[in-house]
Design an enzyme around this catalytic site. Structure first.
Site, mmCIF file in Angstrom:
data_model
loop_
_atom_site.group_PDB
_atom_site.id
_atom_site.type_symbol
_atom_site.label_atom_id
_atom_site.label_comp_id
_atom_site.label_asym_id
_atom_site.label_seq_id
_atom_site.Cartn_x
_atom_site.Cartn_y
_atom_site.Cartn_z
ATOM 1 N N ASP A 1 0.094 5.699 -5.858
ATOM 2 C CA ASP A 1 -0.903 4.707 -5.424
ATOM 3 C C ASP A 1 -0.913 3.483 -6.342
ATOM 4 O O ASP A 1 -1.696 2.561 -6.129
ATOM 5 C CB ASP A 1 -2.294 5.349 -5.375
ATOM 6 C CG ASP A 1 -3.293 4.518 -4.593
ATOM 7 O OD1 ASP A 1 -2.849 3.700 -3.766
ATOM 8 O OD2 ASP A 1 -4.513 4.688 -4.806
ATOM 9 N N GLU B 1 1.512 1.380 -6.396
ATOM 10 C CA GLU B 1 2.758 0.902 -5.788
ATOM 11 C C GLU B 1 2.917 -0.607 -5.858
ATOM 12 O O GLU B 1 4.039 -1.112 -5.848
ATOM 13 C CB GLU B 1 2.840 1.378 -4.333
ATOM 14 C CG GLU B 1 2.114 0.518 -3.299
ATOM 15 C CD GLU B 1 0.617 0.401 -3.519
ATOM 16 O OE1 GLU B 1 0.052 -0.645 -3.172
ATOM 17 O OE2 GLU B 1 0.000 1.348 -4.056
ATOM 18 N N ASP C 1 -4.410 -5.170 1.558
ATOM 19 C CA ASP C 1 -3.560 -4.979 0.384
ATOM 20 C C ASP C 1 -2.358 -5.923 0.373
ATOM 21 O O ASP C 1 -1.573 -5.908 -0.565
ATOM 22 C CB ASP C 1 -3.100 -3.522 0.279
ATOM 23 C CG ASP C 1 -2.988 -3.049 -1.164
ATOM 24 O OD1 ASP C 1 -3.594 -3.686 -2.041
ATOM 25 O OD2 ASP C 1 -2.293 -2.049 -1.415
ATOM 26 N N ARG D 1 2.445 -2.774 -8.246
ATOM 27 C CA ARG D 1 3.155 -3.257 -9.431
ATOM 28 C C ARG D 1 4.646 -2.939 -9.349
ATOM 29 O O ARG D 1 5.469 -3.636 -9.942
ATOM 30 C CB ARG D 1 2.537 -2.654 -10.687
ATOM 31 C CG ARG D 1 2.682 -1.158 -10.845
ATOM 32 C CD ARG D 1 1.728 -0.565 -11.857
ATOM 33 N NE ARG D 1 0.350 -0.629 -11.385
ATOM 34 C CZ ARG D 1 -0.697 -0.180 -12.067
ATOM 35 N NH1 ARG D 1 -0.516 0.344 -13.275
ATOM 36 N NH2 ARG D 1 -1.909 -0.251 -11.570
ATOM 37 N N ASP E 1 -1.844 0.460 2.679
ATOM 38 C CA ASP E 1 -1.643 1.358 1.546
ATOM 39 C C ASP E 1 -2.403 2.652 1.759
ATOM 40 O O ASP E 1 -3.624 2.704 1.629
ATOM 41 C CB ASP E 1 -2.098 0.684 0.243
ATOM 42 C CG ASP E 1 -1.844 1.560 -0.971
ATOM 43 O OD1 ASP E 1 -1.010 2.486 -0.862
ATOM 44 O OD2 ASP E 1 -2.468 1.316 -2.014
ATOM 45 N N LYS F 1 -5.028 8.331 -0.791
ATOM 46 C CA LYS F 1 -6.385 7.827 -0.960
ATOM 47 C C LYS F 1 -7.340 8.628 -0.081
ATOM 48 O O LYS F 1 -6.963 9.110 0.987
ATOM 49 C CB LYS F 1 -6.470 6.354 -0.530
ATOM 50 C CG LYS F 1 -5.727 5.355 -1.380
ATOM 51 C CD LYS F 1 -5.887 3.951 -0.786
ATOM 52 C CE LYS F 1 -5.098 2.909 -1.563
ATOM 53 N NZ LYS F 1 -5.714 2.623 -2.866
ATOM 54 N N LYS G 1 2.069 -9.920 -3.681
ATOM 55 C CA LYS G 1 2.119 -8.511 -3.269
ATOM 56 C C LYS G 1 1.842 -8.403 -1.775
ATOM 57 O O LYS G 1 0.783 -8.793 -1.302
ATOM 58 C CB LYS G 1 1.086 -7.699 -4.055
ATOM 59 C CG LYS G 1 0.950 -6.248 -3.600
ATOM 60 C CD LYS G 1 -0.213 -5.540 -4.295
ATOM 61 C CE LYS G 1 -0.499 -4.189 -3.660
ATOM 62 N NZ LYS G 1 -1.706 -3.534 -4.243
#
Length: 459
Positions: A309, A311, A250, A313, A232, A239, A227
């Site tokens: 949020d 995102e 992230d 996956r 993010d 967030k 990933k």
């Protein structure tokens, strides 16, 4: 990371004697009378992590005593010697007696020498070690260099580590080892990788799919997916500021996949390696993807957006679908995916998921052996229905909030069918407060354990 090893010291190395509370009395009795008095005057009792530098008659350091946990202690940390580079004065040292595990102690010593100095000059640790006899110096070096790579990538802030810079780091690694490199950028993703494109399209920095290949095509196919969310915001499901504070990490899954790939290639394992990294920035703009939008994935499954949020996956789903099309012998994905994993297991113990019982047992053994902790959680079939959508094939973020790490794993499992074996690891990629051999900041998690698994299978 700079090398801390000194294989041919110009002067005799300073001995480090490891002691526990149980062994300290015998070690102290073997010291000279002045050294015993010095230890007594300093109140040294061989507490774990404490050290004492004993002076020689001319005022130099004659010997170092360092406290370890008892062998039987439940909280015994094999990486305790990783504190030494930050404690010891400059010089060249050697182990005078065996720590609990000489190999892990040596690795810890190197990992504890890491400094992130890209933006502010950090004092380089001028503490060097004569490696103990019998350790595989090449293997320790490749593990330490891989950890340094992962830490550097994660610690670099997002203004200097966007999708393009992450791709450049992967390309540099490919060049170093003679691997192939390809990258699909921006709107070219829209047709074949719509989920990656959807997550990254609102950023001024174009999303991309990084693709690295290495090894003999006749060898077993091992594909790594990481990933690469370079920052993010949470998207339109924004967030809070506290939640964004370390979101430069992230892309920790991508960083650790590159670290793992570097070890595999450096060791020349007998695998046909492929590395896929969907690299995006989850930003906010007028064209950002929205809650309840529906996208058709590469696999053909339609995905309803329950939360922008969730995102990570989404981008992994398209990359996993591509990887799965080749029917790899082993498909592994790593990502900093869920807060639920941290609530359940904390920052130091990433959960992993697989239906392959042999793989689970082997990985657990390697994780323990390498002091790279992992803990298996179940792909619980009953929770799969929680991903159902009334208007699409699947929802990326089921309501209710229960079992968030498990439902994320189940979501990803929908995109893996043909691979002979699949492993998913929900890492944190960050050390919140410094520990021996693990400085505060970006961390290499799961990569050493998986590398050792691959080494045992394909070395």
């Amino acid at each position: 990371m700079h090398s801390v090893f000194e294989t041919a010291p110009a002067a005799p190395a300073i001995p480090i004697t490891f002691a526990t509370k149980t062994t300290w009395d015998a070690i102290r009795d073997g010291l000279s009378a002045p050294a015993q008095q010095f230890a007594l005057a300093n109140g040294f009792a061989a507490k774990p992590g404490k050290y004492l530098a004993l002076p020689s008659a001319d005022g130099a350091i004659a010997q170092v005593i360092f406290g370890l946990d008892e062998q039987t202690s439940k909280s015994r940390d094999p990486f305790r010697p990783g504190s030494l580079p930050g404690l010891l004065p400059p010089g060249t040292y050697r182990f005078a007696n065996a720590p609990h595990d000489a190999r892990l102690a040596t690795l810890a010593f190197v990992l504890g020498s890491y400094r992130f100095s890209r933006y502010r000059k950090a004092d380089e640790s001028d503490v060097r070690l004569v490696p103990p006899d019998g350790v595989d110096l090449a293997d320790i070096t490749r593990m330490a260099e891989a950890a340094g790579l992962a830490r550097d990538l994660i610690n670099t802030p997002s203004n200097d580590m966007g999708p393009q810079e992450l791709a450049q780091a992967a390309q540099e690694l490919a060049t170093r080892f003679g691997a192939s490199f390809n990258c699909i950028v921006g709107d070219d993703l829209a047709q074949d990788f719509p989920l990656i494109h959807a997550v990254g399209m609102a950023s001024t920095r174009a999303p991309r799919l990084i693709d690295l290949g290495w090894g003999d095509p006749a060898h077993p196919k091992v594909t790594l997916v990481g990933k690469g969310v370079c920052f993010d915001t949470g998207g339109l499901d924004l967030k809070p500021s506290s939640g964004m504070l370390i979101m430069k990490k992230d892309m920790g899954g991508a960083a650790n996949v590159l670290a793992l790939a570097s070890m595999v290639m450096d060791a020349r394992l007998k695998v046909r390696l492929r590395v896929l990294i969907p690299a995006v920035e989850n930003a906010i703009a007028g064209n950002a993807f929205r809650p309840l939008d529906i996208f058709k994935s590469r696999k053909g499954l339609t995905v309803e957006i329950g939360n922008t949020d969730a995102e990570g996956r989404l981008i992994l789903a398209d990359a996993l679908a591509l990887a799965d099309e080749e029917k790899p012998d082993l498909l592994i994905d790593l990502g900093t995916l869920t807060g639920a994993a941290r609530v359940a297991l904390g920052p130091d113990l990433p959960p992993f998921y697989t239906d392959d019982e042999t793989l689970a047992q082997d990985l657990a053994a390697c994780a323990k052996q390498e002091n790279d902790p992992l803990w298996r959680l179940p792909l619980w079939p009953a929770y799969d229905a929680w991903l159902d959508s009334k208007v699409a094939n699947i929802n990326n973020a089921p309501s209710g909030g229960f079992a968030g790490s498990i439902t994320c794993a189940l979501f990803l499992q929908r995109f893996v069918e043909a691979a002979k074996s699949w492993l998913h690891v929900d890492i944190y990629g960050w050390t919140p407060s410094a520990k021996p051999a693990r400085p505060e900041g970006g961390e290499c998690q799961a990569a050493r354990a998986i590398y050792k698994l691959l080494d045992e299978r394909y070395g």
